[in-house]
Design a protein around this motif. Structure first.
Motif, PDB file in Angstrom:
ATOM      1  N   CYS A  30       0.814  -1.225   0.000  1.00 52.27           N
ATOM      2  CA  CYS A  30       0.000   0.000   0.000  1.00 52.27           C
ATOM      3  C   CYS A  30       0.843   1.268   0.000  1.00 52.27           C
ATOM      4  N   ILE A  31       2.143   1.125   0.123  1.00 50.64           N
ATOM      5  CA  ILE A  31       3.012   2.308   0.176  1.00 50.64           C
ATOM      6  C   ILE A  31       3.263   2.799  -1.248  1.00 50.64           C
ATOM      7  N   THR A  32       2.484   3.791  -1.620  1.00 54.03           N
ATOM      8  CA  THR A  32       2.620   4.396  -2.944  1.00 54.03           C
ATOM      9  C   THR A  32       3.657   5.521  -2.872  1.00 54.03           C
ATOM     10  N   GLU A  33       3.925   6.115  -4.016  1.00 56.35           N
ATOM     11  CA  GLU A  33       4.850   7.247  -4.054  1.00 56.35           C
ATOM     12  C   GLU A  33       4.318   8.398  -3.188  1.00 56.35           C
ATOM     13  N   HIS A  34       3.000   8.610  -3.214  1.00 57.55           N
ATOM     14  CA  HIS A  34       2.396   9.681  -2.404  1.00 57.55           C
ATOM     15  C   HIS A  34       2.506   9.367  -0.915  1.00 57.55           C
ATOM     16  N   THR A  35       2.294   8.110  -0.558  1.00 59.98           N
ATOM     17  CA  THR A  35       2.417   7.706   0.842  1.00 59.98           C
ATOM     18  C   THR A  35       3.847   7.906   1.320  1.00 59.98           C
ATOM     19  N   SER A  36       4.777   7.475   0.497  1.00 62.74           N
ATOM     20  CA  SER A  36       6.190   7.623   0.834  1.00 62.74           C
ATOM     21  C   SER A  36       6.560   9.097   1.007  1.00 62.74           C
ATOM     22  N   GLU A  37       6.081   9.941   0.127  1.00 66.39           N
ATOM     23  CA  GLU A  37       6.361  11.377   0.224  1.00 66.39           C
ATOM     24  C   GLU A  37       5.716  11.961   1.478  1.00 66.39           C
ATOM     25  N   GLY A  38       4.520  11.512   1.800  1.00 69.58           N
ATOM     26  CA  GLY A  38       3.851  11.980   3.020  1.00 69.58           C
ATOM     27  C   GLY A  38       4.618  11.591   4.266  1.00 69.58           C
ATOM     28  N   ILE A  39       5.107  10.361   4.298  1.00 69.66           N
ATOM     29  CA  ILE A  39       5.893   9.894   5.443  1.00 69.66           C
ATOM     30  C   ILE A  39       7.180  10.716   5.556  1.00 69.66           C
ATOM     31  N   ARG A  40       7.833  10.958   4.417  1.00 65.10           N
ATOM     32  CA  ARG A  40       9.053  11.765   4.430  1.00 65.10           C
ATOM     33  C   ARG A  40       8.773  13.165   4.976  1.00 65.10           C
ATOM     34  N   HIS A  41       7.680  13.761   4.520  1.00 62.48           N
ATOM     35  CA  HIS A  41       7.305  15.100   4.975  1.00 62.48           C
ATOM     36  C   HIS A  41       7.028  15.112   6.477  1.00 62.48           C
ATOM     37  N   LEU A  42       6.275  14.125   6.950  1.00 57.93           N
ATOM     38  CA  LEU A  42       5.956  14.071   8.376  1.00 57.93           C
ATOM     39  C   LEU A  42       7.200  13.840   9.231  1.00 57.93           C
ATOM     40  N   CYS A  43       8.121  13.012   8.758  1.00 54.34           N
ATOM     41  CA  CYS A  43       9.365  12.785   9.501  1.00 54.34           C
ATOM     42  C   CYS A  43      10.177  14.082   9.591  1.00 54.34           C
ATOM     43  N   TYR A  44      10.214  14.839   8.504  1.00 48.88           N
ATOM     44  CA  TYR A  44      10.899  16.128   8.484  1.00 48.88           C
ATOM     45  C   TYR A  44      10.248  17.075   9.496  1.00 48.88           C
ATOM     46  N   TRP A  45       8.912  17.124   9.476  1.00 49.27           N
ATOM     47  CA  TRP A  45       8.161  17.966  10.400  1.00 49.27           C
ATOM     48  C   TRP A  45       8.440  17.556  11.841  1.00 49.27           C
ATOM     49  N   LEU A  46       8.389  16.259  12.119  1.00 48.17           N
ATOM     50  CA  LEU A  46       8.657  15.771  13.472  1.00 48.17           C
ATOM     51  C   LEU A  46      10.053  16.161  13.938  1.00 48.17           C
ATOM     52  N   LYS A  47      11.032  15.985  13.068  1.00 48.58           N
ATOM     53  CA  LYS A  47      12.410  16.318  13.408  1.00 48.58           C
ATOM     54  C   LYS A  47      12.520  17.777  13.854  1.00 48.58           C
ATOM     55  N   TYR A  48      11.931  18.684  13.102  1.00 47.62           N
ATOM     56  CA  TYR A  48      12.058  20.097  13.435  1.00 47.62           C
ATOM     57  C   TYR A  48      11.165  20.526  14.598  1.00 47.62           C
ATOM     58  N   GLN A  49      10.098  19.799  14.833  1.00 42.63           N
ATOM     59  CA  GLN A  49       9.311  20.059  16.040  1.00 42.63           C
ATOM     60  C   GLN A  49      10.138  19.712  17.282  1.00 42.63           C
ATOM     61  N   VAL A  50      10.794  18.562  17.247  1.00 45.87           N
ATOM     62  CA  VAL A  50      11.635  18.134  18.375  1.00 45.87           C
ATOM     63  C   VAL A  50      12.777  19.132  18.588  1.00 45.87           C
ATOM     64  N   ILE A  51      13.417  19.562  17.504  1.00 45.41           N
ATOM     65  CA  ILE A  51      14.492  20.556  17.620  1.00 45.41           C
ATOM     66  C   ILE A  51      13.944  21.841  18.253  1.00 45.41           C
ATOM     67  N   GLY A  52      12.771  22.260  17.839  1.00 46.49           N
ATOM     68  CA  GLY A  52      12.149  23.463  18.402  1.00 46.49           C
ATOM     69  C   GLY A  52      11.879  23.330  19.890  1.00 46.49           C
ATOM     70  N   TYR A  53      11.351  22.184  20.303  1.00 47.17           N
ATOM     71  CA  TYR A  53      11.112  21.967  21.736  1.00 47.17           C
ATOM     72  C   TYR A  53      12.427  21.972  22.511  1.00 47.17           C
ATOM     73  N   ARG A  54      13.457  21.338  21.965  1.00 50.55           N
ATOM     74  CA  ARG A  54      14.764  21.308  22.626  1.00 50.55           C
ATOM     75  C   ARG A  54      15.301  22.729  22.809  1.00 50.55           C
ATOM     76  N   GLU A  55      15.169  23.563  21.773  1.00 49.82           N
ATOM     77  CA  GLU A  55      15.639  24.947  21.855  1.00 49.82           C
ATOM     78  C   GLU A  55      14.843  25.736  22.900  1.00 49.82           C
ATOM     79  N   LYS A  56      13.529  25.547  22.935  1.00 52.80           N
ATOM     80  CA  LYS A  56      12.707  26.249  23.926  1.00 52.80           C
ATOM     81  C   LYS A  56      13.081  25.818  25.340  1.00 52.80           C
TER      82      LYS A  56
END
Length: 95
Positions: free
Chosen positions: A52-78
């Motif tokens: 079920c992992i289509t190109e769109h699913t894969s891109e969505g997962i990549r985007h969410l992982c990027y978002w998660l990474k920078y959310q965690v960095i933001g919390y660490r900085e705060k």
């Protein structure tokens, strides 16, 4: 004049602001944690059916992982910034 009616010192005002900032950060992190739990369940479900992992699913997962990474960095900085402010206030109080 009672103690509760005395004007607040600059350090007392900073402590109150830091306390408010901490409460807000804690509330934001609670919401973030709930979002993460949902996303992790979704990632887990997707991996159970790799066909079920289509190109769109894969891109969505990549985007969410990027978002998660920078959310965690933001919390660490705060958190680091709040700790630095707390250390300054604590040193002033002990002097």
């Amino acid at each position: 004049m009672s103690e509760s009616n005395l004007p607040l010192t600059e350090d007392a005002i900073k402590r109150e602001q830091l306390s408010s900032d901490f409460a807000n950060l804690s509330e934001d992190f609670d919401k973030f944690s709930e979002e993460c739990a949902f996303l992790f369940d979704a990632f887990s479900a997707v991996t159970r059916e790799p066909e079920c992992i289509t190109e769109h699913t894969s891109e969505g997962i990549r985007h969410l992982c990027y978002w998660l990474k920078y959310q965690v960095i933001g919390y660490r900085e705060k958190i680091d910034e709040m700790q630095a402010r707390w250390r300054v206030l604590s040193r002033k109080k002990s002097c």
